[in-house]
Scaffold this motif. Sequence first.
Motif, PDB file in Angstrom:
ATOM      1  N   SER A  15      43.418  32.739  52.615  1.00 12.27           N
ATOM      2  CA  SER A  15      42.754  32.157  54.172  1.00 12.27           C
ATOM      3  C   SER A  15      42.822  31.033  54.419  1.00 12.27           C
ATOM      4  O   SER A  15      43.193  30.905  55.755  1.00 12.27           O
ATOM      5  CB  SER A  15      40.673  32.915  54.502  1.00 12.27           C
ATOM      6  N   ASP A  16      42.683  29.985  53.301  1.00 15.35           N
ATOM      7  CA  ASP A  16      42.452  29.031  53.650  1.00 15.35           C
ATOM      8  C   ASP A  16      44.094  28.217  53.632  1.00 15.35           C
ATOM      9  O   ASP A  16      44.478  27.016  54.194  1.00 15.35           O
ATOM     10  CB  ASP A  16      42.173  28.575  52.434  1.00 15.35           C
ATOM     11  N   ASN A  17      45.003  28.522  53.038  1.00 16.75           N
ATOM     12  CA  ASN A  17      46.778  28.088  52.780  1.00 16.75           C
ATOM     13  C   ASN A  17      47.395  29.192  53.466  1.00 16.75           C
ATOM     14  O   ASN A  17      48.384  28.409  54.007  1.00 16.75           O
ATOM     15  CB  ASN A  17      46.419  27.692  51.338  1.00 16.75           C
ATOM     16  N   VAL A  18      46.821  30.176  53.836  1.00 17.38           N
ATOM     17  CA  VAL A  18      48.621  31.097  54.227  1.00 17.38           C
ATOM     18  C   VAL A  18      47.281  31.117  55.863  1.00 17.38           C
ATOM     19  O   VAL A  18      47.875  32.462  56.354  1.00 17.38           O
ATOM     20  CB  VAL A  18      48.572  32.312  53.765  1.00 17.38           C
ATOM     21  N   ASP A  67      49.661  29.110  40.529  1.00 13.59           N
ATOM     22  CA  ASP A  67      49.478  28.025  40.057  1.00 13.59           C
ATOM     23  C   ASP A  67      48.493  27.571  41.062  1.00 13.59           C
ATOM     24  O   ASP A  67      48.173  26.528  40.021  1.00 13.59           O
ATOM     25  CB  ASP A  67      51.039  27.236  41.225  1.00 13.59           C
ATOM     26  N   GLU A  68      48.121  28.401  41.901  1.00 12.42           N
ATOM     27  CA  GLU A  68      46.688  28.005  42.633  1.00 12.42           C
ATOM     28  C   GLU A  68      45.608  29.043  42.203  1.00 12.42           C
ATOM     29  O   GLU A  68      43.832  27.854  42.263  1.00 12.42           O
ATOM     30  CB  GLU A  68      47.100  28.219  44.334  1.00 12.42           C
ATOM     31  N   VAL A  69      45.797  29.783  41.287  1.00 12.35           N
ATOM     32  CA  VAL A  69      43.980  30.290  41.085  1.00 12.35           C
ATOM     33  C   VAL A  69      44.470  30.809  39.959  1.00 12.35           C
ATOM     34  O   VAL A  69      45.157  31.297  39.441  1.00 12.35           O
ATOM     35  CB  VAL A  69      44.020  31.800  41.935  1.00 12.35           C
ATOM     36  N   ASP A  70      43.733  29.786  38.489  1.00  9.57           N
ATOM     37  CA  ASP A  70      44.341  29.663  37.303  1.00  9.57           C
ATOM     38  C   ASP A  70      44.196  31.116  36.289  1.00  9.57           C
ATOM     39  O   ASP A  70      45.491  32.146  35.830  1.00  9.57           O
ATOM     40  CB  ASP A  70      42.889  28.876  36.899  1.00  9.57           C
TER      41      ASP A  70
END
Length: 108
Positions: A15-18, A67-70
């Motif tokens: 939601s935040d990045n795409v 890479d963004e959600v561990d």
Amino acid sequence: MSAEGLERRTRNYLSDNVPQIQDHGGHFQIEDVDEATGEVTVSIGGACSGCGIAPMTMRAIEQRLPDEVDEVTSVKVRRASGPRAAVMPNKTDEMEDMEEYSDYSPPF
């Protein structure tokens, strides 16, 4: 972390990045989250089904989400099926394998 928490973090990232997906009449849905392995399956549909850059968006999500959600170790992105699948005919199947798009990096 619970699968629910992993699903929420995945949804928040998308939601935040795409935002282009929803801004352009498409949608995404978290289809499956495997907490034990960190595997996530996401489907995109709506206008994405006929969008020329859908294959690149799918590839970018597959590459960037881990890479963004561990806790995410791998991502599979597919086109939605069923009644929410498309608002226009799918025109991009053949584009997914075209070399011209293999290195495309959307600005998100």
